[in-house]
Design a protein around this motif. Structure first.
Motif, PDB file in Angstrom:
ATOM      1  N   ILE A 331       0.962  -1.076   0.277  1.00 55.13           N
ATOM      2  CA  ILE A 331       0.004   0.049   0.475  1.00 55.13           C
ATOM      3  C   ILE A 331       0.632   1.410  -0.154  1.00 55.13           C
ATOM      4  O   ILE A 331       0.221   2.743  -0.721  1.00 55.13           O
ATOM      5  N   LEU A 332       1.754   1.525   0.940  1.00 58.35           N
ATOM      6  CA  LEU A 332       2.608   2.470   0.740  1.00 58.35           C
ATOM      7  C   LEU A 332       2.988   2.828  -0.894  1.00 58.35           C
ATOM      8  O   LEU A 332       3.489   3.913  -1.323  1.00 58.35           O
ATOM      9  N   ILE A 333       3.998   1.273  -0.704  1.00 57.11           N
ATOM     10  CA  ILE A 333       5.025   2.048  -2.340  1.00 57.11           C
ATOM     11  C   ILE A 333       3.549   2.176  -3.624  1.00 57.11           C
ATOM     12  O   ILE A 333       4.206   3.010  -3.729  1.00 57.11           O
ATOM     13  N   ALA A 334       2.499   1.487  -3.209  1.00 58.11           N
ATOM     14  CA  ALA A 334       1.606   2.437  -4.731  1.00 58.11           C
ATOM     15  C   ALA A 334       1.456   3.559  -4.189  1.00 58.11           C
ATOM     16  O   ALA A 334       0.801   4.038  -4.952  1.00 58.11           O
ATOM     17  N   ASN A 336       2.814   5.811  -2.699  1.00 55.88           N
ATOM     18  CA  ASN A 336       3.657   7.132  -2.911  1.00 55.88           C
ATOM     19  C   ASN A 336       3.437   7.041  -4.599  1.00 55.88           C
ATOM     20  O   ASN A 336       4.228   8.433  -5.141  1.00 55.88           O
ATOM     21  N   MET A 337       3.643   5.677  -5.236  1.00 56.26           N
ATOM     22  CA  MET A 337       3.614   6.080  -6.885  1.00 56.26           C
ATOM     23  C   MET A 337       3.219   7.068  -7.396  1.00 56.26           C
ATOM     24  O   MET A 337       2.954   7.458  -8.463  1.00 56.26           O
ATOM     25  N   ILE A 338       1.993   6.630  -7.002  1.00 51.59           N
ATOM     26  CA  ILE A 338       0.639   7.754  -7.112  1.00 51.59           C
ATOM     27  C   ILE A 338       0.358   9.169  -6.785  1.00 51.59           C
ATOM     28  O   ILE A 338       0.332  10.076  -7.836  1.00 51.59           O
ATOM     29  N   ARG A 339       1.461   9.086  -5.559  1.00 53.92           N
ATOM     30  CA  ARG A 339       2.140  10.676  -5.498  1.00 53.92           C
ATOM     31  C   ARG A 339       2.817  11.596  -5.779  1.00 53.92           C
ATOM     32  O   ARG A 339       2.406  12.491  -7.196  1.00 53.92           O
ATOM     33  N   GLU A 340       4.100  10.941  -6.274  1.00 55.80           N
ATOM     34  CA  GLU A 340       4.907  10.843  -7.348  1.00 55.80           C
ATOM     35  C   GLU A 340       4.312  11.227  -8.858  1.00 55.80           C
ATOM     36  O   GLU A 340       4.930  12.234  -9.914  1.00 55.80           O
ATOM     37  N   ALA A 341       3.611  10.074  -9.168  1.00 58.45           N
ATOM     38  CA  ALA A 341       2.654  10.554 -10.397  1.00 58.45           C
ATOM     39  C   ALA A 341       2.017  12.084 -10.973  1.00 58.45           C
ATOM     40  O   ALA A 341       1.848  12.369 -11.682  1.00 58.45           O
ATOM     41  N   SER A 342       1.675  11.765  -9.955  1.00 56.36           N
ATOM     42  CA  SER A 342       0.066  13.274  -9.656  1.00 56.36           C
ATOM     43  C   SER A 342       1.636  14.567 -10.148  1.00 56.36           C
ATOM     44  O   SER A 342       1.098  15.624  -9.919  1.00 56.36           O
ATOM     45  N   ARG A 343       2.369  14.534  -8.419  1.00 60.15           N
ATOM     46  CA  ARG A 343       2.771  16.514  -8.709  1.00 60.15           C
ATOM     47  C   ARG A 343       3.438  16.084 -10.084  1.00 60.15           C
ATOM     48  O   ARG A 343       3.793  17.278 -11.060  1.00 60.15           O
ATOM     49  N   VAL A 344       3.905  15.000 -11.012  1.00 59.19           N
ATOM     50  CA  VAL A 344       4.653  15.613 -12.630  1.00 59.19           C
ATOM     51  C   VAL A 344       3.626  16.014 -13.618  1.00 59.19           C
ATOM     52  O   VAL A 344       4.010  16.772 -14.616  1.00 59.19           O
TER      53      VAL A 344
END
Length: 345
Positions: A331-334, A336-344
Motif C-alpha cells: 500500500i505504501l509503495i503504490a 507513493n507511486m501515485i503521489r509522485e506521478a500526480s506531482r509530475v
C-alpha cells in the motif's frame, strides 16, 4: 555483544556508540542474519526503534540520560506501540496518557513487545488527545521499567524466534512527568511522527537480516546437496536441485543489491521511503521462499530439528509481519507511486 559495542551500533559516538552509517549498519546486519534471529533481536531495539527516536527527536537531557546507557548495553530499550486491537492502524490506539497537573498518567496494554522481559526503558505510545481518533493525537513517552503500575504478562509462546522474548506490557495508571515525552512537552501529539522517522532505517535493517538468513540457508543447502547422495551421485548433480539453488542465489543477490543501494542513498540524505519499503517487502518474501526451498532440498532431513533448517523456516516467517506487513508495504509503495506521478502531471 556488549564488549563488541553491538548495543550501540547506530548511536552517535558522542554518546558512547559506534555511530555507524546506514550502509555500515546493513553490512553488520548481513552477518547477523546468518545467526539465530535471537542475537539480532537482543540488540535490535537498542540500535533501532528503541534509540533512534531519542537520537532524532529527543531533548538534550533525554539524550544524555539514556543514549550512553543504551549504547553500553547497561539498559535495554523496548518499543511499545502494538496493542490487542491496534497494530498498523494507529487510529485504533487505546492506551491513553492523560494530563494531570505536571504529570501524565498512562493506562493501557501493549502486546507482542520485543525484549519487554529484559527492558529497563519503554518507549510508550499513548493517546494524549482523547478527542482525536487519528495518529495526530498520539505522544511518545520514555517510561523507565520499575515504576509503580507497570506489569508484564507471561512470555509469549511463538512459532519461531523463541529465543527473542516478547510479552504484554500493562500500564495501570503509571505516572510520568511531562518531560518524559520524547522531545519534551512541546512535542505532545508528535509521537507517531517520531515513529515514522525511524522506519526507513528499520526496514532496511530487517531487509538486510533477511538477506543474511537467505545466504546462510543457501550455504547450508549447497553443502548438503554436495554430500547427500541418491542414485549413486550427489543430489547437487540433479538439475531440479540446481534450479532451486540458482533461484535462491539470484533472489538473495537481488535483495542484497537493493538494500546496499538504498542504504547508500539514505546516507546521502535522499528520501528513500518508497525504496526502503520495496527492500523490506522483497527481502522478507524472498527469504521465505529460500527457507521453503532449503527444506525441500534437504528432503526428510529438512523436516527434522537436528539440521536446523526447519528452525529457520519458522524463524523467518515473522519477517513478513513485523516492521510493517508485506501488505502494508504494498500500500505504501503504490500510494507513493501515485503521489509522485500526480506531482509530475
Amino acid at each position: 555483544m556488549r564488549d563488541l559495542g553491538m548495543f550501540g551500533l547506530t548511536i552517535p559516538e558522542e554518546y558512547g556508540g559506534l555511530g555507524l552509517s546506514v550502509e555500515q549498519e546493513v553490512e553488520v546486519a548481513f552477518l547477523l542474519g546468518r545467526t539465530s534471529p535471537a542475537f539480532r533481536s537482543r540488540i535490535g531495539t537498542n540500535i533501532g526503534i528503541g534509540s533512534q527516536g531519542i537520537v532524532i527527536d529527543g531533548t538534550p537531557e533525554q539524550k544524555r540520560r539514556y543514549l550512553p546507557r543504551l549504547a553500553s548495553g547497561e539498559m535495554t530499550g523496548s518499543f511499545c506501540l502494538t496493542e490487542p486491537e491496534a497494530g498498523t492502524d494507529a487510529g485504533s490506539l487505546r492506551t491513553v496518557g492523560l494530563r494531570d497537573g505536571d504529570d501524565y498518567v498512562i493506562t493501557g496494554t501493549k502486546r507482542f513487545i520485543t525484549n519487554a522481559p529484559q527492558a529497563s526503558l519503554f518507549t510508550v505510545f499513548a493517546r494524549t488527545d482523547p478527542a482525536s481518533r487519528t495518529a495526530s493525537g498520539i505522544s511518545a513517552f520514555l517510561v523507565e521499567a520499575g515504576l509503580p503500575g507497570i506489569a508484564l504478562g507471561p512470555v509469549d509462546r511463538k512459532m519461531g524466534q523463541q529465543g527473542a522474548q516478547t510479552c504484554d506490557v500493562i500500564f495501570d495508571a503509571v505516572r510520568v512527568p511531562a518531560s518524559a515525552i520524547v522531545g519534551g512537552p512541546a512535542k505532545e501529539g508528535h509521537g507517531f511522527k517520531t515513529a515514522m522517522k525511524v522506519l526507513d532505517r528499520g526496514r532496511l535493517h530487517i531487509a538486510a537480516i533477511c538477506v543474511g538468513a537467505a545466504e546462510r540457508l543457501i550455504a547450508d543447502s549447497l553443502a548438503y546437496a554436495m554430500t547427500r547422495k541418491q542414485f549413486g551421485q550427489p543430489i547437487a548433480q540433479f538439475q531440479l536441485i540446481q534450479a532451486m539453488l540458482a533461484d535462491m542465489r539470484a533472489e538473495a543477490f537481488a535483495a542484497r543489491c537493493m538494500v546496499m543501494e538504498t542504504a547508500r542513498r539514505k546516507d546521502l540524505g535522499i528520501d528513500v521511503s518508497t525504496d526502503a519499503a520495496c527492500c523490506k517487502m522483497f527481502a522478507s518474501e524472498m527469504v521465505g521462499r529460500a527457507a521453503d526451498k532449503a527444506v525441500q532440498i534437504h528432503g526428510g532431513a529438512g523436516y527434522m530439528m537436528e539440521y536446523g533448517v526447519e528452525r529457520f523456516f519458522r524463524d523467518v516467517r515473522l519477517f513478513r509481519i513485523y516492521e510493517g506487513t508485506t501488505q502494508l508495504q504494498q500500500i505504501l509503495i503504490a500510494r507513493n507511486m501515485i503521489r509522485e506521478a500526480s506531482r509530475v502531471s
